[in-house]
Design a protein around this motif. Structure first.
Motif, PDB file in Angstrom:
ATOM      1  N   THR A 129       0.813  -1.220   0.000  1.00  0.00           N
ATOM      2  CA  THR A 129       0.000   0.000   0.000  1.00  0.00           C
ATOM      3  C   THR A 129       0.844   1.267   0.000  1.00  0.00           C
ATOM      4  N   HIS A 130       2.161   1.120   0.027  1.00  0.00           N
ATOM      5  CA  HIS A 130       3.041   2.290   0.080  1.00  0.00           C
ATOM      6  C   HIS A 130       3.068   2.969  -1.288  1.00  0.00           C
ATOM      7  N   SER A 131       3.040   4.301  -1.289  1.00  0.00           N
ATOM      8  CA  SER A 131       3.081   5.086  -2.512  1.00  0.00           C
ATOM      9  C   SER A 131       4.304   5.995  -2.463  1.00  0.00           C
ATOM     10  N   ASN A 132       5.304   5.692  -3.284  1.00  0.00           N
ATOM     11  CA  ASN A 132       6.474   6.561  -3.314  1.00  0.00           C
ATOM     12  C   ASN A 132       6.205   7.870  -4.035  1.00  0.00           C
ATOM     13  N   THR A 133       5.128   7.924  -4.823  1.00  0.00           N
ATOM     14  CA  THR A 133       4.752   9.183  -5.473  1.00  0.00           C
ATOM     15  C   THR A 133       4.349  10.217  -4.424  1.00  0.00           C
ATOM     16  N   GLN A 134       3.604   9.782  -3.411  1.00  0.00           N
ATOM     17  CA  GLN A 134       3.231  10.706  -2.339  1.00  0.00           C
ATOM     18  C   GLN A 134       4.455  11.168  -1.562  1.00  0.00           C
ATOM     19  N   ASP A 135       5.380  10.253  -1.294  1.00  0.00           N
ATOM     20  CA  ASP A 135       6.597  10.640  -0.583  1.00  0.00           C
ATOM     21  C   ASP A 135       7.417  11.640  -1.391  1.00  0.00           C
ATOM     22  N   LEU A 136       7.529  11.408  -2.697  1.00  0.00           N
ATOM     23  CA  LEU A 136       8.279  12.323  -3.555  1.00  0.00           C
ATOM     24  C   LEU A 136       7.616  13.686  -3.607  1.00  0.00           C
ATOM     25  N   ALA A 137       6.291  13.718  -3.749  1.00  0.00           N
ATOM     26  CA  ALA A 137       5.577  15.000  -3.784  1.00  0.00           C
ATOM     27  C   ALA A 137       5.690  15.732  -2.456  1.00  0.00           C
ATOM     28  N   ARG A 138       5.627  14.996  -1.351  1.00  0.00           N
ATOM     29  CA  ARG A 138       5.749  15.621  -0.031  1.00  0.00           C
ATOM     30  C   ARG A 138       7.124  16.256   0.150  1.00  0.00           C
ATOM     31  N   GLU A 139       8.172  15.561  -0.289  1.00  0.00           N
ATOM     32  CA  GLU A 139       9.518  16.120  -0.172  1.00  0.00           C
ATOM     33  C   GLU A 139       9.719  17.322  -1.096  1.00  0.00           C
ATOM     34  N   LEU A 140       9.199  17.217  -2.317  1.00  0.00           N
ATOM     35  CA  LEU A 140       9.412  18.308  -3.282  1.00  0.00           C
ATOM     36  C   LEU A 140       8.707  19.584  -2.866  1.00  0.00           C
TER      37      LEU A 140
END
Length: 201
Positions: A129-140
């Protein structure tokens, strides 16, 4: 040895080989196609690192848009390859020296005491269920919001500069100036001439 490690070594070998062929190929079309292969293999390596969004982005953006544009430009322009390669052999010794210095620096860094003392454990596989897209957007858009905006402005300036440098107005072309059309008055376009009437007898 795990299957993912074997796959990584295969993709890394293909990536290095295609990268070398990009800079050593004589034909620019072949060089661009080797660059497409390098993008595909780097996307596969991103998939191994569980960065699916970056893998799809590099395939869609670089291969699907940028490289297609490069191929169109290279095929449509009349490029003199021999003239571009005139100074290749003259600057080859300097390039080899710089490359050897960079390789030596990388070897010293990777074999240093820091990397030997601080061996990090292998990261665990993320849950489904992990989404690295959300992590990338949060960091950016939180920690790196200002660098992200500055990079976008730099790219915009580079795009405008490229258009301005490559724009050439051809001599003898017919074009219409909208400002001149708007400034036209009826008296400038139409002239009333008084002529005597003629009668047919």
């Amino acid at each position: 040895m795990e299957i993912s490690t074997i796959f990584f070594y295969i993709m890394a070998t293909v990536l290095v080989a295609s990268g070398l062929r990009v800079i050593t190929s004589r034909n620019p079309i072949h060089a661009a196609l080797y660059l497409v292969l390098a993008f595909f293999t780097s996307g596969a390596i991103w998939m191994l690192l569980h960065a699916e969004f970056l893998a799809i982005a590099i395939v869609l953006i670089y291969v699907g848009a940028v490289m297609v544009l490069f191929l169109f430009v290279v095929m449509m322009l009349d490029i003199n390859i021999d003239r571009l390669r005139e100074g290749f052999w003259r600057y080859l010794p300097v390039g080899l020296i710089v490359a050897l210095v960079m390789v030596a620096e990388m070897a010293m860094v990777l074999n240093g005491a820091y990397f030997q003392l601080q061996q990090l454990p292998a990261p665990a596989a993320p849950p489904a269920t992990h989404s690295n897209t959300q992590d990338l957007a949060r960091e950016l858009f939180t920690n790196y919001a200002y660098p992200f905006e500055i990079a976008s402005l730099i790219l915009l300036v580079a795009m405008i500069a490229a258009v301005a440098l490559t724009y050439r107005r051809r001599q003898g072309n017919k074009y219409t100036n909208p400002a001149d059309q708007i400034a036209v008055k009826a008296a400038d376009r139409m002239r009333i001439v008084s002529m005597p009437s003629e009668s047919r007898d």
